[in-house]
Scaffold this motif. Structure first.
Motif, PDB file in Angstrom:
ATOM      1  N   ASP A   1       0.830  -1.210   0.000  1.00 53.92           N
ATOM      2  CA  ASP A   1       0.000   0.000   0.000  1.00 53.92           C
ATOM      3  C   ASP A   1       0.863   1.258   0.000  1.00 53.92           C
ATOM      4  O   ASP A   1       0.579   2.223  -0.715  1.00 53.92           O
ATOM      5  N   ILE A   2       1.926   1.248   0.794  1.00 51.35           N
ATOM      6  CA  ILE A   2       2.834   2.399   0.858  1.00 51.35           C
ATOM      7  C   ILE A   2       3.460   2.639  -0.510  1.00 51.35           C
ATOM      8  O   ILE A   2       3.445   3.758  -1.024  1.00 51.35           O
ATOM      9  N   HIS A   3       3.966   1.582  -1.119  1.00 46.96           N
ATOM     10  CA  HIS A   3       4.607   1.716  -2.439  1.00 46.96           C
ATOM     11  C   HIS A   3       3.611   2.189  -3.486  1.00 46.96           C
ATOM     12  O   HIS A   3       3.928   3.076  -4.289  1.00 46.96           O
ATOM     13  N   LYS A   4       2.413   1.612  -3.480  1.00 46.07           N
ATOM     14  CA  LYS A   4       1.407   1.989  -4.466  1.00 46.07           C
ATOM     15  C   LYS A   4       1.026   3.459  -4.319  1.00 46.07           C
ATOM     16  O   LYS A   4       0.906   4.189  -5.312  1.00 46.07           O
ATOM     17  N   ALA A   5       0.846   3.923  -3.078  1.00 46.03           N
ATOM     18  CA  ALA A   5       0.485   5.327  -2.847  1.00 46.03           C
ATOM     19  C   ALA A   5       1.569   6.262  -3.384  1.00 46.03           C
ATOM     20  O   ALA A   5       1.263   7.251  -4.072  1.00 46.03           O
ATOM     21  N   TYR A   6       2.824   5.952  -3.112  1.00 47.10           N
ATOM     22  CA  TYR A   6       3.905   6.803  -3.618  1.00 47.10           C
ATOM     23  C   TYR A   6       4.026   6.696  -5.132  1.00 47.10           C
ATOM     24  O   TYR A   6       4.284   7.696  -5.814  1.00 47.10           O
ATOM     25  N   ASP A   7       3.822   5.509  -5.673  1.00 49.30           N
ATOM     26  CA  ASP A   7       3.852   5.350  -7.132  1.00 49.30           C
ATOM     27  C   ASP A   7       2.773   6.199  -7.802  1.00 49.30           C
ATOM     28  O   ASP A   7       2.955   6.689  -8.919  1.00 49.30           O
ATOM     29  N   LEU A   8       1.639   6.384  -7.110  1.00 48.38           N
ATOM     30  CA  LEU A   8       0.546   7.190  -7.652  1.00 48.38           C
ATOM     31  C   LEU A   8       0.723   8.687  -7.387  1.00 48.38           C
ATOM     32  O   LEU A   8      -0.084   9.494  -7.833  1.00 48.38           O
ATOM     33  N   GLY A   9       1.763   9.050  -6.645  1.00 50.11           N
ATOM     34  CA  GLY A   9       2.081  10.466  -6.474  1.00 50.11           C
ATOM     35  C   GLY A   9       1.678  11.103  -5.161  1.00 50.11           C
ATOM     36  O   GLY A   9       1.610  12.331  -5.062  1.00 50.11           O
ATOM     37  N   VAL A  10       1.411  10.298  -4.124  1.00 50.30           N
ATOM     38  CA  VAL A  10       1.062  10.887  -2.826  1.00 50.30           C
ATOM     39  C   VAL A  10       2.244  11.699  -2.306  1.00 50.30           C
ATOM     40  O   VAL A  10       3.402  11.397  -2.592  1.00 50.30           O
ATOM     41  N   ASN A  11       1.952  12.757  -1.545  1.00 52.18           N
ATOM     42  CA  ASN A  11       3.008  13.586  -0.985  1.00 52.18           C
ATOM     43  C   ASN A  11       3.541  13.045   0.330  1.00 52.18           C
ATOM     44  O   ASN A  11       4.697  13.279   0.685  1.00 52.18           O
ATOM     45  N   SER A  12       2.698  12.338   1.083  1.00 54.46           N
ATOM     46  CA  SER A  12       3.107  11.784   2.364  1.00 54.46           C
ATOM     47  C   SER A  12       2.172  10.627   2.715  1.00 54.46           C
ATOM     48  O   SER A  12       1.009  10.626   2.315  1.00 54.46           O
ATOM     49  N   TYR A  13       2.678   9.668   3.473  1.00 53.07           N
ATOM     50  CA  TYR A  13       1.904   8.493   3.880  1.00 53.07           C
ATOM     51  C   TYR A  13       2.032   8.354   5.380  1.00 53.07           C
ATOM     52  O   TYR A  13       3.130   8.131   5.904  1.00 53.07           O
ATOM     53  N   LEU A  14       0.927   8.538   6.088  1.00 57.80           N
ATOM     54  CA  LEU A  14       0.935   8.456   7.541  1.00 57.80           C
ATOM     55  C   LEU A  14      -0.034   7.384   8.019  1.00 57.80           C
ATOM     56  O   LEU A  14      -1.133   7.249   7.488  1.00 57.80           O
ATOM     57  N   VAL A  15       0.391   6.652   9.043  1.00 59.98           N
ATOM     58  CA  VAL A  15      -0.462   5.641   9.660  1.00 59.98           C
ATOM     59  C   VAL A  15      -1.169   6.304  10.835  1.00 59.98           C
ATOM     60  O   VAL A  15      -0.535   6.991  11.654  1.00 59.98           O
ATOM     61  N   LYS A  16      -2.489   6.105  10.896  1.00 58.24           N
ATOM     62  CA  LYS A  16      -3.286   6.704  11.972  1.00 58.24           C
ATOM     63  C   LYS A  16      -2.786   6.210  13.322  1.00 58.24           C
ATOM     64  O   LYS A  16      -2.698   5.011  13.549  1.00 58.24           O
ATOM     65  N   PRO A  17      -2.477   7.139  14.211  1.00 56.42           N
ATOM     66  CA  PRO A  17      -2.050   6.719  15.548  1.00 56.42           C
ATOM     67  C   PRO A  17      -3.220   6.116  16.325  1.00 56.42           C
ATOM     68  O   PRO A  17      -4.379   6.452  16.081  1.00 56.42           O
ATOM     69  N   VAL A  18      -2.902   5.248  17.263  1.00 54.22           N
ATOM     70  CA  VAL A  18      -3.929   4.609  18.086  1.00 54.22           C
ATOM     71  C   VAL A  18      -4.435   5.563  19.162  1.00 54.22           C
ATOM     72  O   VAL A  18      -5.632   5.663  19.398  1.00 54.22           O
ATOM     73  N   SER A  19      -3.531   6.312  19.792  1.00 52.33           N
ATOM     74  CA  SER A  19      -3.945   7.169  20.903  1.00 52.33           C
ATOM     75  C   SER A  19      -4.369   8.550  20.409  1.00 52.33           C
ATOM     76  O   SER A  19      -3.829   9.085  19.431  1.00 52.33           O
ATOM     77  N   PHE A  20      -5.321   9.148  21.121  1.00 55.92           N
ATOM     78  CA  PHE A  20      -5.802  10.479  20.782  1.00 55.92           C
ATOM     79  C   PHE A  20      -4.694  11.516  20.941  1.00 55.92           C
ATOM     80  O   PHE A  20      -4.567  12.444  20.134  1.00 55.92           O
ATOM     81  N   THR A  21      -3.869  11.364  21.956  1.00 55.57           N
ATOM     82  CA  THR A  21      -2.751  12.284  22.177  1.00 55.57           C
ATOM     83  C   THR A  21      -1.808  12.275  20.978  1.00 55.57           C
ATOM     84  O   THR A  21      -1.373  13.321  20.510  1.00 55.57           O
TER      85      THR A  21
END
Length: 150
Positions: A105-125
Motif C-alpha cells: 500500500d505504501i509503495h502503491k500510494a507513492y507510485d501514484l504520487g502521494v506527498n506523504s503516507y501516515l499511519v493513523k495513531p492509536v492514541s488520541f494524544t
C-alpha cells in the motif's frame, strides 16, 4: 494565504475517525475549515466542484487533502490516481492517513504520487500531535504550487 481561507478535505468513511480528527483539530487550536467526504466518488465530486459541491465559496479547493485508502465506491488509490491525471488539480498536496502499514500500500500510494503516507495513531494524544505537525508543515511551512481555478 490566511488560515481562515484554508480548507482541509478529509476523505474518510469511518465516522469514529472523523470525530477523532475533528476533536484533534479543535484540541490543537487549528482554524482551518474541515470538509469531510465519506467515499471516493464524493471526494472526486468535491474536487471537481460538481453537484452539491458546485459553490466554491462554500466548498473551496482544499489546501490539503487527507485521504483514507479503504473507502467505498472509489478507494483512496483510485481518487489519488484520478487526481494526479487532472492538470488543474494534480499539484494539490495529498497526505494518505490510513491504518494500513502494508508495504504494498505504501509503495502503491507513492507510485501514484502521494506527498506523504501516515499511519493513523492509536492514541488520541498521538493523533493530536500528528495533526499539529501536519498543520505546521503542510499549512504553514510548505510552499504550495499554484492551483488553477476558473
Amino acid at each position: 494565504m490566511n488560515t481562515d481561507q484554508q480548507t482541509i478535505l478529509l476523505a474518510e468513511d469511518d465516522s469514529n475517525q472523523v470525530l477523532l480528527i475533528r476533536r484533534a483539530l479543535r484540541k490543537a487550536n487549528l482554524t482551518q475549515s474541515l470538509h469531510v467526504v465519506s467515499d471516493g466518488e464524493t471526494a472526486i465530486s468535491y474536487l471537481c466542484g460538481e453537484g452539491d459541491y458546485a459553490n466554491r465559496e462554500s466548498y473551496p479547493l482544499p489546501t490539503l487533502i487527507l485521504l483514507d485508502l479503504k473507502m467505498p465506491r472509489k478507494s483512496g488509490f483510485e481518487v489519488l490516481a484520478w487526481l494526479k491525471q487532472q492538470p488543474e488539480l494534480r499539484r494539490l498536496p495529498v497526505v494518505v492517513l490510513t491504518s494500513s502499514q502494508e508495504t504494498a500500500d505504501i509503495h502503491k500510494a507513492y507510485d501514484l504520487g502521494v506527498n506523504s503516507y501516515l499511519v493513523k495513531p492509536v492514541s488520541f494524544t498521538d493523533l493530536t500531535a500528528m495533526i499539529k505537525l501536519l498543520d505546521a508543515y503542510w499549512i504553514n511551512l510548505n510552499q504550495r504550487p499554484m492551483v488553477y481555478t476558473d
